[in-house]
Design a protein around this motif. Structure first.
Motif, PDB file in Angstrom:
ATOM      1  N   PRO A  61       4.123   4.334 -10.551  1.00  0.00           N
ATOM      2  CA  PRO A  61       3.269   3.151 -10.397  1.00  0.00           C
ATOM      3  C   PRO A  61       3.961   1.983  -9.697  1.00  0.00           C
ATOM      4  CG  PRO A  61       3.703   3.606 -12.732  1.00  0.00           C
ATOM      5  CD  PRO A  61       4.313   4.720 -11.937  1.00  0.00           C
ATOM      6  N   ARG A  62       5.298   1.962  -9.715  1.00  0.00           N
ATOM      7  CA  ARG A  62       6.027   0.879  -9.033  1.00  0.00           C
ATOM      8  C   ARG A  62       5.831   0.930  -7.522  1.00  0.00           C
ATOM      9  NH1 ARG A  62      11.803   2.109 -11.335  1.00  0.00           N
ATOM     10  NH2 ARG A  62      10.968   4.160 -10.849  1.00  0.00           N
ATOM     11  N   HIS A  63       5.518   2.110  -6.986  1.00  0.00           N
ATOM     12  CA  HIS A  63       5.335   2.279  -5.549  1.00  0.00           C
ATOM     13  C   HIS A  63       3.862   2.349  -5.136  1.00  0.00           C
ATOM     14  CE1 HIS A  63       9.602   2.922  -5.467  1.00  0.00           C
ATOM     15  NE2 HIS A  63       9.504   4.010  -6.190  1.00  0.00           N
ATOM     16  N   GLN A  64       2.983   2.588  -6.092  1.00  0.00           N
ATOM     17  CA  GLN A  64       1.563   2.803  -5.787  1.00  0.00           C
ATOM     18  C   GLN A  64       0.932   1.611  -5.070  1.00  0.00           C
ATOM     19  OE1 GLN A  64      -0.340   5.750  -6.494  1.00  0.00           O
ATOM     20  NE2 GLN A  64      -1.612   4.692  -5.023  1.00  0.00           N
ATOM     21  N   GLU A  65       1.171   0.394  -5.549  1.00  0.00           N
ATOM     22  CA  GLU A  65       0.548  -0.777  -4.939  1.00  0.00           C
ATOM     23  C   GLU A  65       0.992  -0.967  -3.487  1.00  0.00           C
ATOM     24  OE1 GLU A  65      -0.129  -5.564  -5.559  1.00  0.00           O
ATOM     25  OE2 GLU A  65       1.101  -4.482  -6.998  1.00  0.00           O
ATOM     26  N   SER A  66       2.284  -0.784  -3.221  1.00  0.00           N
ATOM     27  CA  SER A  66       2.787  -0.948  -1.851  1.00  0.00           C
ATOM     28  C   SER A  66       2.144   0.049  -0.899  1.00  0.00           C
ATOM     29  CB  SER A  66       4.304  -0.774  -1.820  1.00  0.00           C
ATOM     30  OG  SER A  66       4.926  -1.754  -2.599  1.00  0.00           O
ATOM     31  N   ILE A  67       2.038   1.289  -1.325  1.00  0.00           N
ATOM     32  CA  ILE A  67       1.432   2.318  -0.473  1.00  0.00           C
ATOM     33  C   ILE A  67      -0.052   2.022  -0.281  1.00  0.00           C
ATOM     34  CG2 ILE A  67       0.887   4.773  -0.255  1.00  0.00           C
ATOM     35  CD1 ILE A  67       3.868   3.994   0.246  1.00  0.00           C
ATOM     36  N   ASN A  68      -0.732   1.586  -1.333  1.00  0.00           N
ATOM     37  CA  ASN A  68      -2.152   1.239  -1.195  1.00  0.00           C
ATOM     38  C   ASN A  68      -2.344   0.100  -0.199  1.00  0.00           C
ATOM     39  OD1 ASN A  68      -3.000   3.216  -2.959  1.00  0.00           O
ATOM     40  ND2 ASN A  68      -3.143   1.854  -4.713  1.00  0.00           N
ATOM     41  N   LEU A  69      -1.467  -0.904  -0.231  1.00  0.00           N
ATOM     42  CA  LEU A  69      -1.560  -2.014   0.719  1.00  0.00           C
ATOM     43  C   LEU A  69      -1.342  -1.524   2.152  1.00  0.00           C
ATOM     44  CD1 LEU A  69       0.314  -4.812  -1.257  1.00  0.00           C
ATOM     45  CD2 LEU A  69      -2.126  -4.764  -0.677  1.00  0.00           C
ATOM     46  N   MET A  70      -0.388  -0.614   2.327  1.00  0.00           N
ATOM     47  CA  MET A  70      -0.131  -0.070   3.659  1.00  0.00           C
ATOM     48  C   MET A  70      -1.351   0.715   4.151  1.00  0.00           C
ATOM     49  SD  MET A  70       2.872   2.417   5.010  1.00  0.00           S
ATOM     50  CE  MET A  70       4.079   1.146   4.764  1.00  0.00           C
ATOM     51  N   LYS A  71      -1.926   1.539   3.283  1.00  0.00           N
ATOM     52  CA  LYS A  71      -3.103   2.317   3.670  1.00  0.00           C
ATOM     53  C   LYS A  71      -4.266   1.391   4.022  1.00  0.00           C
ATOM     54  CE  LYS A  71      -3.950   6.269   1.574  1.00  0.00           C
ATOM     55  NZ  LYS A  71      -3.771   7.321   2.543  1.00  0.00           N
ATOM     56  N   THR A  72      -4.419   0.300   3.291  1.00  0.00           N
ATOM     57  CA  THR A  72      -5.477  -0.673   3.605  1.00  0.00           C
ATOM     58  C   THR A  72      -5.224  -1.297   4.970  1.00  0.00           C
ATOM     59  OG1 THR A  72      -5.884  -1.144   1.275  1.00  0.00           O
ATOM     60  CG2 THR A  72      -6.591  -2.810   2.854  1.00  0.00           C
ATOM     61  N   ALA A  73      -3.981  -1.691   5.229  1.00  0.00           N
ATOM     62  CA  ALA A  73      -3.639  -2.301   6.518  1.00  0.00           C
ATOM     63  C   ALA A  73      -3.900  -1.335   7.674  1.00  0.00           C
ATOM     64  CB  ALA A  73      -2.189  -2.757   6.524  1.00  0.00           C
ATOM     65  N   LEU A  74      -3.685  -0.050   7.433  1.00  0.00           N
ATOM     66  CA  LEU A  74      -3.905   0.970   8.463  1.00  0.00           C
ATOM     67  C   LEU A  74      -5.355   1.453   8.522  1.00  0.00           C
ATOM     68  CD1 LEU A  74      -0.706   3.112   7.823  1.00  0.00           C
ATOM     69  CD2 LEU A  74      -1.111   1.553   9.734  1.00  0.00           C
ATOM     70  N   ARG A  75      -6.180   0.936   7.610  1.00  0.00           N
ATOM     71  CA  ARG A  75      -7.586   1.375   7.483  1.00  0.00           C
ATOM     72  C   ARG A  75      -7.655   2.890   7.297  1.00  0.00           C
ATOM     73  NH1 ARG A  75      -9.546  -2.268  12.435  1.00  0.00           N
ATOM     74  NH2 ARG A  75      -8.933  -4.245  11.518  1.00  0.00           N
ATOM     75  N   ASP A  76      -6.795   3.378   6.447  1.00  0.00           N
ATOM     76  CA  ASP A  76      -6.655   4.807   6.198  1.00  0.00           C
ATOM     77  C   ASP A  76      -7.101   5.100   4.764  1.00  0.00           C
ATOM     78  OD1 ASP A  76      -5.902   7.434   5.988  1.00  0.00           O
ATOM     79  OD2 ASP A  76      -3.815   7.108   6.527  1.00  0.00           O
ATOM     80  N   ASP A  77      -8.175   5.846   4.622  1.00  0.00           N
ATOM     81  CA  ASP A  77      -8.673   6.147   3.282  1.00  0.00           C
ATOM     82  C   ASP A  77      -8.529   7.618   2.909  1.00  0.00           C
ATOM     83  OD1 ASP A  77     -10.580   7.127   4.989  1.00  0.00           O
ATOM     84  OD2 ASP A  77     -12.273   6.105   4.052  1.00  0.00           O
TER      85      ASP A  77
END
Length: 101
Positions: A61-77
């Motif tokens: 969970p310590r890494h989940q938020e960072s990866i989610n933010l990156m995926k949002t920035a890349l518009r990758d779902d």
């Protein structure tokens, strides 16, 4: 000379991956984050890999938020493709080093 549509496959050897974080902070346990440094076109890059479960979700969970933010920035779902390391699946990102390196 390769054309724009040519693909070059790169396999990062297992020996290049360094565990840098662990589930539950157990340094004898499963690595939740790996790091490898490679040069691509003379540009130093750090490749980071994150442990995922069978659904492709980040396990730590310590890494989940960072990866989610990156995926949002890349518009990758979509779930990212993973690779196998030491009996576990990981997703990978590549980030260039700063100009000072």
């Amino acid at each position: 000379m390769p054309g724009a549509t040519d693909v070059t496959a790169v396999q990062i050897p297992d020996a290049c991956w360094e565990p840098v974080d662990f589930l539950d902070d157990d340094e004898n346990g499963v690595p939740s984050q790996l790091l490898a440094t490679l040069y691509v076109n003379a540009c130093p890059m750090h490749f980071e890999a994150y442990l995922v479960d069978e659904n492709g979700e980040i396990c730590d969970p310590r890494h989940q938020e960072s990866i989610n933010l990156m995926k949002t920035a890349l518009r990758d779902d979509e779930p990212w493709k993973s690779f196998h390391y030491a009996g576990h699946d990981y997703v990978m990102i590549a980030i260039p080093f700063g100009k000072s390196r």
